[in-house]
Write a protein that holds these residues in place. Sequence first.
Motif, mmCIF file in Angstrom:
data_model
loop_
_atom_site.group_PDB
_atom_site.id
_atom_site.type_symbol
_atom_site.label_atom_id
_atom_site.label_comp_id
_atom_site.label_asym_id
_atom_site.label_seq_id
_atom_site.Cartn_x
_atom_site.Cartn_y
_atom_site.Cartn_z
ATOM 1 N N HIS A 111 0.813 -1.225 0.000
ATOM 2 C CA HIS A 111 0.000 0.000 0.000
ATOM 3 C C HIS A 111 0.852 1.284 0.000
ATOM 4 O O HIS A 111 0.548 2.239 -0.720
ATOM 5 N N HIS A 115 1.007 4.440 -2.637
ATOM 6 C CA HIS A 115 0.846 5.892 -2.382
ATOM 7 C C HIS A 115 1.950 6.681 -3.100
ATOM 8 O O HIS A 115 1.689 7.716 -3.713
ATOM 9 N N SER A 136 -0.253 9.353 6.119
ATOM 10 C CA SER A 136 -1.652 8.949 5.909
ATOM 11 C C SER A 136 -2.303 8.715 7.263
ATOM 12 O O SER A 136 -1.761 9.078 8.302
ATOM 13 N N ASP A 300 -6.681 7.043 -0.546
ATOM 14 C CA ASP A 300 -6.632 5.687 -1.092
ATOM 15 C C ASP A 300 -7.375 5.581 -2.426
ATOM 16 O O ASP A 300 -8.495 6.072 -2.558
#
Length: 331
Positions: A111, A115, A136, A300
């Motif tokens: 993840h 980003h 985040s 996201d």
Amino acid sequence: MNILAFETSCDETAVAVVRDGRHSLSSVVLSQTELHALYGGVVPELASRRHTEAMVMLTDQALTQAGLTRPDIDAVAVTHAPGLIGALLVGVGFAKGAAYALGKPLIPVHHIRGHIAANYLCHPELKPPFIALVASGGHTLILHVSDYTEMTVLGSTRDDAAGEALDKVGRVLGLGYPGGAAMDALAAQGPADAYRLPRPLVEGNPYDMSFSGLKTAALSVLNSARMKGETVDRAGLAASFVGAVCDILVSRTVLAMEQSDCETCVLAGGVAANTRLRRELAQALSSRALFMPTVSLCGDNAAMIGAQAYYEQLAGASADMSLNGYASCSV
Ligand code: KG4
Ligand code: ZN
């Protein structure tokens, strides 16, 4: 190469089609924030259930928006870590089914790497090496990205993530969940020197950060005002808190830039949407190249996963049908 990408690590169900790592042909994001706002935070089981309900519909939408049909897809990508495990498993299971049915390779994507890759979609000229600040709701890291799939963590938060701290203070200020964007808007209406808040230093690693003491200091301003029957300057407190968060993030990033041989800095993650952070980082790094995603690609989404997946498969990464999800995993 057309990559069909899925992202379900938290409370956004997202599907996208990305061509050659740089062109987002479609990107659909179904946010669950209204559902979780009722509880003041993400309820993991409800997040998984919502993902399960939405996957097929969003996949059809993403293909239609891209003007493609299933045979046009060359590979399938999915966020397999880190995140809420139940939520991740919905995406991983669905992506495995899609890859199996299409007879195409399956590419797992971290993840945080996703980003960072949001920037490849916005900036055709951007390429590693660079220093990345990823902030985040779940993570706050400074990384040295030496190549598309090679990166080292220089520092990270020792406690709360920057977005998590913003959300908690936002909630106590009555801004709902998640409070980051509302804190940004409220902060614009107040002076950042209304309240003196700490910028804690942590021992051991100059790039590490801490936000929990700062969060507690902001909450105690509110509590002590409440006990004394005084009113709080809400905009001033939001501005002071956002200012302190930005000072912490910017100072560590500038230090990492100064101590590396990189001339390029990249900002990423949901908190990268913050107006003050974007402005202050740009001012602090005025002589260097700074890249940040458009605001719509900071939070996201699956386009960022499709972008990173392109470079992962170039580097030889692929998964078989035993791919699993992982709640935590080094970048
Ligand atoms: O990257 P993201 O969508 O999800 C995670 O991977 O955690 O980040 C969500 C975080 C939340 O904490 C949210 O409040 C914060 O990003 N956020 C903002 C802004 N927009 C979203 N924080 C500060 N300013 C904003 N404009
Ligand atoms: Zn995220």
